[in-house]
Design an enzyme around this catalytic site. Structure first.
Site, PDB file in Angstrom:
ATOM      1  N   ASP A  72       0.680  -1.310  -0.022  1.00  0.00           N
ATOM      2  CA  ASP A  72      -0.079  -0.077   0.004  1.00  0.00           C
ATOM      3  C   ASP A  72       0.907   1.324   0.023  1.00  0.00           C
ATOM      4  O   ASP A  72       2.100   1.204   0.332  1.00  0.00           O
ATOM      5  CB  ASP A  72      -0.941  -0.071   1.266  1.00  0.00           C
ATOM      6  CG  ASP A  72      -2.131   1.018   1.022  1.00  0.00           C
ATOM      7  OD1 ASP A  72      -3.037   0.457   0.293  1.00  0.00           O
ATOM      8  OD2 ASP A  72      -2.268   2.347   1.455  1.00  0.00           O
ATOM      9  N   GLN A  73       0.315   2.272  -0.340  1.00  0.00           N
ATOM     10  CA  GLN A  73       0.938   3.690  -0.487  1.00  0.00           C
ATOM     11  C   GLN A  73       0.169   4.722  -0.106  1.00  0.00           C
ATOM     12  O   GLN A  73      -0.891   4.917  -0.446  1.00  0.00           O
ATOM     13  CB  GLN A  73       1.378   3.728  -1.924  1.00  0.00           C
ATOM     14  CG  GLN A  73       2.230   5.302  -2.140  1.00  0.00           C
ATOM     15  CD  GLN A  73       2.538   5.239  -3.618  1.00  0.00           C
ATOM     16  OE1 GLN A  73       1.660   5.685  -4.547  1.00  0.00           O
ATOM     17  NE2 GLN A  73       3.894   4.934  -4.052  1.00  0.00           N
TER      18      GLN A  73
END
Length: 195
Positions: A72-73
């Site tokens: 995830d970012q």
């Protein structure tokens, strides 16, 4: 000779799948059934880490013999969190807010061995320094690239690179959404060397 382990990417992101293909390992993708809502007052790096682990755990429940990759970012810039803009107007606002400034992208990757429960995780930070962007440049870029599914609206693997002055990171693939340098080390420790 032991049977090769299944490798599952807990994501429906075409960008992450394209990155993982670079390693030349066979893999499957699966959508994680996981609530990705941010928690109040949670630091960007902590959010990215929590979500990458949660995605891996959600998919591991369905692939109990696999090595599962979650990622995830979370991007943070001048006006706060930089989500996927979704619309032209939101992308214009994001790029105006980042003109001449630095955005920080925190990209987490987790590798969960669903068979034994071993979890490896890492967060890689990437600082993106934007050029000063005038309205003409913003509009021309958005007409050509249409990066409405890209956090921060600047798709660095495409024309968005022209909006950027400098990128500082230890893992350039982290900006696109999957830190391959970190993941390669994790896969090696899990008994699935890339080379």
């Amino acid at each position: 000779m032991p049977e090769p382990r299944r490798l599952v990417l807990a994501s429906t992101s075409p960008y992450r799948a394209q990155l993982l293909q670079r390693l030349g390992l066979p893999f499957e993708t699966a959508a994680p059934d996981f609530d990705e809502a941010p928690l109040e007052d949670e630091a960007p790096a902590a959010t990215a880490l929590r979500l990458s682990v949660g995605k891996a755990e959600a998919v591991a429940a369905r692939f109990q013999d696999a090595l599962v990759i979650g990622s995830d970012q979370v991007a943070w810039g001048g006006a706060g969190r930089l989500d996927k803009p979704g619309t032209h107007e939101a992308a214009v606002r994001q790029l105006r807010s980042m003109s001449g400034r630095c955005a920080r992208f925190h990209t987490a990757v987790s590798l969960l061995d669903a068979r034994g429960g071993d979890l490896q995780s890492r967060v890689v930070e990437c600082k993106v320094f934007f050029r000063v962007l005038d309205e003409r440049r913003i509009e021309a870029y958005l007409r050509r690239e249409q990066p409405y599914d890209c956090a921060g609206s600047a798709k660095a693997e495409g024309l968005g690179i022209a909006l950027i002055e400098r990128i500082d990171t230890t893992d350039p693939t982290s900006l696109i959404g999957l830190p391959l340098i970190a993941l390669t080390e994790m896969l090696e420790r899990a008994g699935m060397p890339v080379i």
